[in-house]
Write a protein that holds these residues in place. Structure first.
Motif, mmCIF file in Angstrom:
data_model
loop_
_atom_site.group_PDB
_atom_site.id
_atom_site.type_symbol
_atom_site.label_atom_id
_atom_site.label_comp_id
_atom_site.label_asym_id
_atom_site.label_seq_id
_atom_site.Cartn_x
_atom_site.Cartn_y
_atom_site.Cartn_z
ATOM 1 N N SER B 407 0.853 -1.183 0.000
ATOM 2 C CA SER B 407 0.000 0.000 0.000
ATOM 3 C C SER B 407 0.890 1.234 0.000
ATOM 4 O O SER B 407 2.095 1.148 0.273
ATOM 5 C CB SER B 407 -0.888 -0.003 1.232
ATOM 6 N N GLY B 408 0.291 2.391 -0.315
ATOM 7 C CA GLY B 408 1.061 3.625 -0.409
ATOM 8 C C GLY B 408 1.857 3.917 0.851
ATOM 9 O O GLY B 408 3.031 4.300 0.792
ATOM 10 N N GLY B 409 1.242 3.709 2.000
ATOM 11 C CA GLY B 409 1.898 4.028 3.262
ATOM 12 C C GLY B 409 3.134 3.167 3.481
ATOM 13 O O GLY B 409 4.192 3.659 3.867
ATOM 14 N N ASN B 410 2.989 1.888 3.199
ATOM 15 C CA ASN B 410 4.122 0.992 3.410
ATOM 16 C C ASN B 410 5.246 1.255 2.420
ATOM 17 O O ASN B 410 6.421 1.170 2.751
ATOM 18 C CB ASN B 410 3.657 -0.466 3.328
ATOM 19 N N MET B 411 4.861 1.609 1.195
ATOM 20 C CA MET B 411 5.866 1.959 0.192
ATOM 21 C C MET B 411 6.650 3.184 0.661
ATOM 22 O O MET B 411 7.868 3.234 0.579
ATOM 23 C CB MET B 411 5.129 2.271 -1.112
ATOM 24 N N GLN B 412 5.915 4.166 1.167
ATOM 25 C CA GLN B 412 6.561 5.399 1.600
ATOM 26 C C GLN B 412 7.471 5.154 2.799
ATOM 27 O O GLN B 412 8.525 5.760 2.912
ATOM 28 C CB GLN B 412 5.498 6.452 1.940
ATOM 29 N N LYS B 413 7.064 4.219 3.670
ATOM 30 C CA LYS B 413 7.913 3.917 4.817
ATOM 31 C C LYS B 413 9.226 3.306 4.350
ATOM 32 O O LYS B 413 10.282 3.577 4.914
ATOM 33 C CB LYS B 413 7.194 2.947 5.760
ATOM 34 N N LEU B 414 9.156 2.486 3.302
ATOM 35 C CA LEU B 414 10.381 1.889 2.792
ATOM 36 C C LEU B 414 11.292 2.972 2.209
ATOM 37 O O LEU B 414 12.502 2.989 2.446
ATOM 38 C CB LEU B 414 10.078 0.847 1.719
ATOM 39 N N ILE B 415 10.696 3.906 1.466
ATOM 40 C CA ILE B 415 11.493 4.986 0.877
ATOM 41 C C ILE B 415 12.116 5.835 1.988
ATOM 42 O O ILE B 415 13.298 6.181 1.952
ATOM 43 C CB ILE B 415 10.613 5.864 -0.043
#
Lengths: 314, 514
Positions: B407-415
């Motif tokens: 999901s967008g949130g998890n992707m952003q956390k990885l970045i």
């Protein structure tokens, strides 16, 4: 002087229409596939297979129209293989297409040797003969140029009109166009993208095969391996040239055919004496490339062309 | 709205469970939508809302459970079934063919595929009628590609109404709208309810939910945790239901400002297309400071971000790092000087969708940190990705799964983790929380503040004024490619910022909080 003579001869225009006919069939077939979102690079091989299938069917005793039908079916079968690999399996359409061309060409060669193991030159058949349209063929100049063609040529132009009608005036055509633009839109409206795309590839491939069969059943009366000679690839370019519209694609096919008919005649003029003939053979291709550059600047490529659609993927 | 006891619910989901690999997307979810009701489905990104809707529409087949519409059970995995039963969906990402006209998009699939005539006149007339009744103003003959986002959404709603939908589902409909367009949408939805439709409204914007919904169902980690009527709940309760704990609202404490880390002097870049270039921009980022950049989208933010990340070299002016002038400038050089980048579009430029988490985690560092004699050290890279996953709470089935599944949130956390683990000197955070849910927003913000406290210089680019004002020590406004003088945090009132953002120039009244 010579050039004007060529342009004002009915024979030149008749040749143009004749040379355009197989291109029109195959271009419409390719256009249908691409409108649904599938690039069909199997076109060259499917045309070879169609040329052979139509011819051998007539040689075996079927009527000419039977030959056309056999060519369509063989093309549709090859299209069926292409569509299974490219649509539900979602494989690379380039690889599938090139593979289909190689498969269809080799298979044709194989079938030829299986059916005619002993012959040194391929047997001839009685091909479609020019069909004078009553009244119209009596018009001076135009009659000889346009209305004294074979039945298959008339069919090609009729097919272009039918294709345009289906694409723009029927619910089915709308679904095909939408599948090539935005498959998600098709799926969310409860239609099957897979079925639409497979159907388009199967029917489109059948049309390509009729394009090939035109060469053996109408333009000529026998089959040679080199006879398709890159016409399939020309049709891929013609689809782009025509901006994925049937009418414009037919114009493109006529333009290319005119270049081709022109260069043959130009070879017989004094110019042909000092220029190597390869130069003339090159002409239609160079002019096509130039026309393509001019015409396709802002062509509307189907947005989902070559994009596989997988249900349930996010 | 009074509903009789006998009336079957408009929509009933019973015991829906769905697994993707080892991730449980929906866990025994059941709820009803009553006729004439607006039900808000609330949940963080990744809570399972979208999966649930895809099951309802037959795009996915549920492992267990059933869906019924007005008392009729739908066959699972049949995309047309819900549509035919009168359920229409407006997806978060529109499913419109841009090169077709409005009426073609709406007519698609509504007339028998074997029919020889497309009845376009009839379609247009019905669209005009629906447009008038529901206040959905749109020209049936317009090409979709020429429409604004708000208009495209109207087409999506019309698509559902055209099929005589009695249940309308909207997936985060306001995410892409301007405030004015959102107001229009709400008016349309109220109109629709009055005409007897039932609506499911998926959102994570609480004020919208409280403004529109009769009842609110909250999903968390795939489970339905609560259903409340609007009267018996309040935003605070909803937030804690959504994220599971009371949200940590960090307070501002002044930070010590250190040495200049990055300075731009009189930097200009050419405009490209409709995008403003930079016009004589001077900006200094100091260690330990968060500099906010406010502005209306498209006023030069992209150019500034591209200059700092090394994607474009300025046509004029100087870049200095830690007081030293820079002569050569490229993304790699920017990285080597400790610039960490959180790109504006995490899908297009932040990640590579079909690469797995490990590959995405080392995209910027594989050359020096995760390679040995020209070979990539996959074991090290994988361990690094595992570390990021644990440290930054990236919820995924594993570091080998493709990042597009996040999901967008998890992707952003990885970045975010990818950037912060390098202990960057300078952080370029461009729209770092766009499209994220409340939990993820809070998390990203806390991490950025921590980074500043640990001495990083942070540039926060955002179109959300509240975000800029909440985090920044000083604020600049960008307008027409020009940068305003810095305004201290306390003076950066919405009135001043708004005045500058509107393109009135940066002269005039000296900003002072009244």
């Amino acid at each position: 002087m010579d050039i004007l003579d060529i342009l004002f001869s009915a024979a030149f225009w008749a040749a143009t229409v004749r040379i355009a006919s197989p291109l029109i069939f195959a271009t419409l077939g390719e256009l249908l596939c691409e409108r649904a979102g599938v690039l069909n690079l199997g076109i060259e091989g499917i045309m070879v297979a169609g040329a052979f299938a139509g011819w051998i069917a007539v040689w075996a005793g079927l009527p000419l129209w039977g030959g056309v039908a056999v060519a369509f079916l063989v093309g549709a079968m090859l299209g069926g293989v292409h569509s299974v690999l490219s649509v539900p399996f979602g494989l690379s359409q380039h690889v599938v297409g090139i593979g289909m061309t190689l498969l269809a060409t080799s298979l044709t060669f194989y079938m030829y040797r299986v059916i005619l193991p002993e012959v040194s030159s391929p047997p001839k058949i009685t091909a479609f003969q020019p069909l004078d349209i009553p009244v119209l063929s009596d018009i001076p100049f135009f009659g000889a140029a346009l209305f004294s063609q074979t039945a298959l040529t008339y069919l090609a132009f009729l097919l272009a009109a039918v294709m345009a009608y289906v694409l723009y005036r029927t619910p089915l055509g709308l679904a095909v166009r939408a599948a090539g633009e935005r498959p998600e839109a098709v799926a969310t409206q409860g239609l099957s993208v897979t079925a639409i795309r497979m159907g388009a590839v199967i029917v489109g491939s059948g049309l390509m095969a009729i394009g090939g069969a035109f060469l053996t059943l109408s333009a000529f009366d026998s089959f040679f391996f080199e006879m398709v000679n890159g016409r399939g690839w020309i049709c891929i370019a013609l689809v782009v040239f025509g901006a994925w519209r049937p009418g414009k694609a037919v114009l493109g096919a006529l333009l290319f055919a005119a270049f081709d008919a022109f260069q043959i005649r130009l070879q017989q003029t004094p110019m042909g004496a000092f220029l190597p003939y390869q130069f003339f053979l090159m002409m239609p291709y160079i002019l096509s490339i130039l026309a393509l550059i001019v015409m396709s600047r802002r062509a509307d490529v189907p947005a989902a062309l070559m994009v596989p659609f997988n249900k349930g993927e996010r | 709205m009074a509903t009789t006891v006998q009336a079957p619910p408009a929509l009933c989901l019973a015991n829906i469970t769905k697994r993707f690999g080892s991730v449980l997307a929906n866990d025994d979810v059941s709820f009803d939508l009553n006729q004439g009701e607006v039900l808000a489905l609330l949940g963080e990104n990744g809570a399972g809302k979208t999966t649930l809707m895809n099951i309802l529409f037959g795009q996915y087949t549920a492992d267990t459970g059933s869906v019924s519409v007005f008392g009729e059970t739908l066959p699972p995995g049949k995309p047309g079934a819900a549509l035919r039963a009168g359920v229409g969906m407006v997806h978060q990402h529109f499913t419109l063919a841009a090169n077709l006209s409005v009426w073609e998009n709406i007519a698609l699939g509504t007339q028998g595929i074997g029919s020889f005539v497309l009845r376009s006149g009839q379609v247009r007339a019905k669209i005009r009628d629906l447009s008038a009744r529901f206040h959905l103003d749109v020209d049936p003959d317009a090409r979709v590609s020429t429409l604004s986002v708000g208009e495209q959404q109207r087409v999506e709603i019309l698509k559902a109404l055209y099929r005589d939908a009695r249940v309308l589902i909207l997936d985060e409909p306001t995410a892409v709208l301007t405030p004015q367009e959102a107001q229009d949408l709400f008016a349309t939805l109220r109109q629709a309810v009055e005409m007897g439709l039932s609506i499911i409204f998926i959102s994570h914007k609480l004020h919208e939910v409280m403004a529109l919904a009769d009842r609110i169902a909250v999903l968390r980690h795939g489970r339905l945790v609560a259903t409340r009527t609007r009267a018996e709940t309040n935003p605070d309760e909803l937030v804690s239901l959504m994220v599971g704990t009371a949200v940590d609202r960090h307070d501002y404490t002044p930070r010590t400002v250190g040495a200049p880390r990055l300075s731009l002097r009189n930097v200009s870049t050419p405009s490209t297309g409709t995008r403003f270039g930079l016009n004589n921009v001077s900006l200094t980022l100091h260690a330990g400071q968060i500099v906010g950049l406010a502005g209306v989208s498209g006023n030069g933010q992209a150019a500034l971000s591209d200059v700092i990340s090394g994607l474009i070299t300025p046509s004029g002016g100087d870049i200095g790092i830690a007081g030293q002038g820079i002569t050569e400038w490229s993304p790699r050089i920017a990285l080597s000087h400790g610039i960490g980048r959180i790109p504006e579009d995490r899908h297009k430029t932040g990640t590579i969708a079909d690469f797995d988490l490990t590959e995405n985690a080392v995209l910027e560092t594989y050359r020096d940190q995760f390679s040995r004699r020209g070979w990539i050290d996959w074991r090290g890279a994988r361990a690094h990705a595992e570390t990021l996953r644990e440290t930054y709470d990236v919820r995924t089935s594993g570091v080998d799964s493709r990042i597009r599944l996040l999901s967008g949130g998890n992707m952003q956390k990885l970045i975010l983790g990818r950037v912060l683990e390098q202990s960057p000197q300078i952080i370029l955070a461009n729209q770092p929380v766009r499209g994220l849910d409340i939990g993820a927003v809070t998390y990203v913000h806390r991490r950025l503040v921590e980074a500043a406290e640990n001495g990083a210089a942070v540039l926060l680019i955002s179109e959300d004024l509240d975000e800029v004002r909440k985090l920044s020590d000083v604020v600049h406004v960008i307008s027409d490619g020009r940068l305003s003088p810095p305004i201290p945090r306390d003076d950066a009132t919405p009135a001043v910022l708004g005045h500058w953002m509107a393109g009135n120039g940066f002269e005039g009244e000296v900003p002072h909080a009244s």
